[in-house]
Design a protein around this motif. Structure first.
Motif, mmCIF file in Angstrom:
data_model
loop_
_atom_site.group_PDB
_atom_site.id
_atom_site.type_symbol
_atom_site.label_atom_id
_atom_site.label_comp_id
_atom_site.label_asym_id
_atom_site.label_seq_id
_atom_site.Cartn_x
_atom_site.Cartn_y
_atom_site.Cartn_z
ATOM 1 N N UNK A 407 -0.159 18.369 1.003
ATOM 2 C CA UNK A 407 -0.294 18.434 2.461
ATOM 3 C C UNK A 407 0.716 17.518 3.159
ATOM 4 N N UNK A 408 1.778 17.185 2.460
ATOM 5 C CA UNK A 408 2.824 16.358 3.036
ATOM 6 C C UNK A 408 2.704 14.894 2.635
ATOM 7 N N UNK A 409 3.839 14.195 2.735
ATOM 8 C CA UNK A 409 3.910 12.808 2.298
ATOM 9 C C UNK A 409 2.978 11.909 3.075
ATOM 10 N N UNK A 410 2.877 12.060 4.384
ATOM 11 C CA UNK A 410 2.034 11.170 5.183
ATOM 12 C C UNK A 410 0.567 11.284 4.776
ATOM 13 N N UNK A 411 0.121 12.479 4.456
ATOM 14 C CA UNK A 411 -1.272 12.677 4.036
ATOM 15 C C UNK A 411 -1.521 11.977 2.701
ATOM 16 N N UNK A 412 -0.578 12.122 1.761
ATOM 17 C CA UNK A 412 -0.735 11.495 0.448
ATOM 18 C C UNK A 412 -0.662 9.976 0.538
ATOM 19 N N UNK A 413 0.194 9.464 1.400
ATOM 20 C CA UNK A 413 0.439 8.018 1.461
ATOM 21 C C UNK A 413 -0.502 7.272 2.387
ATOM 22 N N UNK A 414 -1.514 7.936 2.910
ATOM 23 C CA UNK A 414 -2.354 7.334 3.950
ATOM 24 C C UNK A 414 -3.362 6.318 3.432
ATOM 25 N N UNK A 415 -3.418 6.087 2.134
ATOM 26 C CA UNK A 415 -4.519 5.301 1.572
ATOM 27 C C UNK A 415 -4.316 3.802 1.625
ATOM 28 N N UNK A 416 -3.174 3.329 2.031
ATOM 29 C CA UNK A 416 -2.856 1.915 1.883
ATOM 30 C C UNK A 416 -3.930 1.015 2.492
ATOM 31 N N UNK A 417 -4.315 0.008 1.717
ATOM 32 C CA UNK A 417 -5.138 -1.136 2.115
ATOM 33 C C UNK A 417 -6.615 -0.802 2.301
ATOM 34 N N UNK A 418 -6.987 0.242 3.023
ATOM 35 C CA UNK A 418 -8.399 0.607 3.178
ATOM 36 C C UNK A 418 -8.769 1.667 2.132
ATOM 37 N N UNK A 419 -8.457 1.349 0.912
ATOM 38 C CA UNK A 419 -8.617 2.294 -0.193
ATOM 39 C C UNK A 419 -10.097 2.669 -0.352
ATOM 40 N N UNK A 420 -10.347 3.963 -0.563
ATOM 41 C CA UNK A 420 -11.715 4.449 -0.732
ATOM 42 C C UNK A 420 -12.401 4.732 0.582
ATOM 43 N N UNK A 421 -12.297 3.826 1.519
ATOM 44 C CA UNK A 421 -12.963 3.993 2.814
ATOM 45 C C UNK A 421 -12.323 5.117 3.621
ATOM 46 N N UNK A 422 -11.000 5.256 3.512
ATOM 47 C CA UNK A 422 -10.300 6.327 4.226
ATOM 48 C C UNK A 422 -10.734 7.689 3.689
ATOM 49 N N UNK A 498 -1.517 0.098 -3.688
ATOM 50 C CA UNK A 498 -2.527 0.618 -2.771
ATOM 51 C C UNK A 498 -3.157 -0.487 -1.919
ATOM 52 N N UNK A 499 -3.424 -1.634 -2.547
ATOM 53 C CA UNK A 499 -4.179 -2.689 -1.873
ATOM 54 C C UNK A 499 -3.307 -3.831 -1.373
ATOM 55 N N UNK A 500 -2.028 -3.804 -1.722
ATOM 56 C CA UNK A 500 -1.112 -4.804 -1.194
ATOM 57 C C UNK A 500 -1.046 -6.090 -1.989
ATOM 58 N N UNK A 501 -1.535 -6.091 -3.233
ATOM 59 C CA UNK A 501 -1.489 -7.298 -4.052
ATOM 60 C C UNK A 501 -2.550 -7.269 -5.119
ATOM 61 N N UNK A 502 -2.702 -8.396 -5.797
ATOM 62 C CA UNK A 502 -3.707 -8.546 -6.847
ATOM 63 C C UNK A 502 -5.039 -8.970 -6.232
ATOM 64 N N UNK A 503 -6.121 -8.960 -7.018
ATOM 65 C CA UNK A 503 -7.401 -9.451 -6.480
ATOM 66 C C UNK A 503 -7.338 -10.907 -6.031
ATOM 67 N N UNK A 504 -6.476 -11.696 -6.650
ATOM 68 C CA UNK A 504 -6.339 -13.090 -6.236
ATOM 69 C C UNK A 504 -5.549 -13.221 -4.945
ATOM 70 N N UNK A 505 -4.638 -12.282 -4.704
ATOM 71 C CA UNK A 505 -3.787 -12.349 -3.508
ATOM 72 C C UNK A 505 -4.466 -11.739 -2.278
ATOM 73 N N UNK A 506 -5.215 -10.654 -2.462
ATOM 74 C CA UNK A 506 -5.890 -9.983 -1.336
ATOM 75 C C UNK A 506 -7.358 -9.742 -1.702
#
Length: 609
Positions: A407-422, A498-506
């Motif tokens: 469904x396009x790149x923007x749809x696939x890439x939309x998961x950043x940071x709020x993973x699962x909740x989106x 996806x989450x912007x770092x490791x569990x220790x970083x974020x």
């Protein structure tokens, strides 16, 4: 009837040796376990290549058709070595002696005997090794090493150039490309993540099938979707291709290099085209409505493809006419077709596929069967699991949430940071439609899925506790922090992206996206199945979640089986679906449910709590 859809013999699209096109390799469940088979098309003889308790699916033919390479792991843990066996049969021997066991990171074999083996381990990250004479088992030589994920893309036709996909820039969702010689020296680089955006990916589709030809077919996202272009790695010239089709476009070379076989995916359907490189003309290749899950162009120009629809079982077909490889035995019963639904969601229109029992009217008990990935999508293709639920009187809804491909790149890439909740926001929008339309009974909604779909199931039960009557999670992420520390290195890279770092970083992002954070809010009965050797969704983090359910007396069952990320054994798959159906029958309110707890319907196996 539903069990027969699993038991019916199936075959994959046969892979064929480039210099011996009558020699082929395919996967089949004919013995009850998915294994590799060699097929001499000239004589019609077929031979089972592998025979292991938990099955085998990863195999590659050498270009001359003399050798079959197959990956040997332990009980589905994906950690092992490449073995090879003569095409006509014989003992298995290590294909690259001297290389320790690892997770696979790509394999390419050239017609001159060169082999390139990609490996991934927690200790070394990704390494790539050259075996200059595979037939003589010459010592592997390391030519690449990096902590971030990478893999072997392809070898040039003459075996002198290696295309590598890598994520050295730290974005595991968008690869860059490097072409190196057999000594590892860089020949050319192509990186669409440069300039700070880190939002455009590249993928290797294959070198031109001509000696001395330095053209590489590359997939890119420069126009907001996947489509091919040709990159001459010697001159640096990039040639875009005028393929004006909506949705994602994949491609591979015709064997003579005159054209490209185009695989087009759009709105959960697939179709095939031929692109002529001389004229730029695009010609559609006839295939029935549904999904094409694999295709290859043969030397005479005909195209063979694996096709199915939600209603009709898969077949390997040919444009020359008829079915190419028809396994003996009973055929899988048909199911019902899908209906397309588009629902307004918070990030745009969400596409869902709906199946309901023939002639049934709502409101129905409804299973939301959530796909894994997350970079994957449900399509109009045959699936024995959803069809089993339809046979039991349930409606089945499959949602291509944000993060899905096609469904396009923007749809696939939309998961950043709020993973699962989106993803759950999109699933909620479709759930509201299903109830409002009269399809789904709001008191009998089941959230289900495997892998990433299992993760979303557990996360949804905790973050939306009032709307789901039941949860069925297979091989899920349950405790995101522990999963990160225990999973394979390539998935660590993906999670950092996806989450912007490791569990220790974020830590706050991992906490917000982890089902374990919300486990005390779960009110619905939950069934979990997990492979004890799973390297992707490891067992320890599942146990952490189960322990928390047990501590508060929550209604749940857990089934552990001796395999990895899913099972390749047909009867084991049937057993797991039967247990899910029985759990729903025991715990779902209303007609067909609430008859009390039931034990293992197969009569044995698995811990239940």
């Amino acid at each position: 009837m539903w069990e027969q859809r699993f038991r019916a013999p199936r075959v994959s699209l046969p892979d064929w040796a480039r210099d011996a096109p009558d020699r082929a390799l395919f996967v089949s469940n004919a013995t009850g376990t998915y294994e590799l088979y060699a097929w001499d098309r000239a004589s019609g003889e077929q031979r089972q290549v592998t025979d292991r308790p938990n099955g085998t699916t990863d195999g590659v033919l050498s270009p001359d058709g003399e050798w079959i390479w197959w990956f040997s792991d332990k009980d589905g843990d994906e950690f092992g070595i490449w073995l090879r066996q003569p095409f006509g049969g014989g003992p298995d021997v290590p294909a690259a002696p001297g290389l320790d066991p690892s997770y696979p990171a790509g394999l390419a074999i050239a017609r001159n005997g060169v082999a390139v083996v990609g490996r991934s381990t927690d200790e070394d990250g990704t390494t790539i090794h050259v075996v200059r004479d595979a037939a003589a088992c010459s010592p592997p030589v390391e030519i690449y090493r990096h902590r971030e994920s990478a893999g072997v893309g392809d070898l040039s036709h003459d075996g002198t150039l290696i295309a590598v996909e890598h994520t050295e820039h730290g974005d595991a969702m968008h690869s860059a490309l490097r072409v190196v010689g057999l000594d590892g020296d860089t020949v050319a680089e192509l990186d669409d993540t440069e300039g700070g955006s880190k939002e455009l990916g590249l993928e290797v589709l294959g070198f031109a099938p001509v000696d001395g030809d330095t053209r590489l077919l590359v997939g890119h996202q420069r126009r907001g979707r996947w489509e091919p272009m040709i990159w001459d790695v010697a001159s640096g010239a990039e040639t875009p291709l005028a393929i004006d089709l909506p949705g994602d476009v994949n491609a591979e070379w015709y064997p003579d290099g005159s054209g490209l076989l185009i695989a087009h995916s759009f709105k959960a359907r697939g179709e095939l085209w031929r692109y002529d490189l001389a004229s730029g003309g695009l010609t559609r290749i006839d295939s029935p409505p549904g999904s094409v899950s694999g295709a290859t162009a043969r030397p005479a120009g005909e195209v063979e493809y694996l096709w199915s629809s939600a209603a009709l079982p898969p077949q390997v077909r040919s444009t020359a006419g008829g079915v190419v490889l028809d396994p003996p035995g009973p055929k899988a019963p048909e199911s019902v077709p899908v209906e397309d639904v588009w629902v307004d969601g918070p990030g745009g229109a969400v596409h869902a596929l709906v199946q309901r029992p023939a002639g049934a009217s709502g409101p129905l008990p409804t299973v939301f069967e959530i796909h894994g990935g997350p970079t994957w999508h449900d399509s109009d293709s045959f699936a024995a699991g959803p069809a089993a639920w339809v046979d039991q009187g349930y409606a089945v809804v499959r949602v291509n949430y944000r993060g899905s491909t096609g469904y396009g790149r923007e749809w696939t890439d939309a998961l950043k940071h709020r993973v699962g909740l989106i993803e759950l926001e999109d699933i909620a929008a479709v759930r509201e439609w299903a109830v409002a339309s009269g399809l789904a009974d709001p008191e009998r909604l089941i959230l289900a899925g495997g892998s990433w779909g299992g993760y979303l199931t557990l996360l949804g039960l905790g973050t939306q506790p009032g709307v789901w009557a039941l949860g069925l999670a297979a091989v899920p992420v349950a405790d995101y922090v522990t999963a990160y520390h225990d999973e394979i290195e390539a998935l660590k890279s993906m999670d950092r992206t996806l989450l912007g770092g490791t569990p220790e970083e974020v830590p706050e992002r991992f906490a917000a996206s982890s089902p374990l954070t919300y486990v005390d809010a779960v009110r619905a009965p939950v069934y979990i199945s997990a492979g004890v050797n799973d390297p992707r969704c490891p067992i320890r983090q599942v146990e952490n979640y189960v322990d928390r359910l047990a501590a508060r007396g929550a209604v749940h069952e857990v089934y552990r089986y001796d395999a990895g990320h899913g099972s390749l054994v047909v009867e084991e798959r049937i057993k797991q679906v039967a247990m899910e159906i029985a759990f729903a029958a025991a715990h779902l309110p209303g007609p067909g449910g609430g008859a009390g707890r039931q034990g293992d319907p197969a009569g044995e196996g698995g811990a239940q709590e």
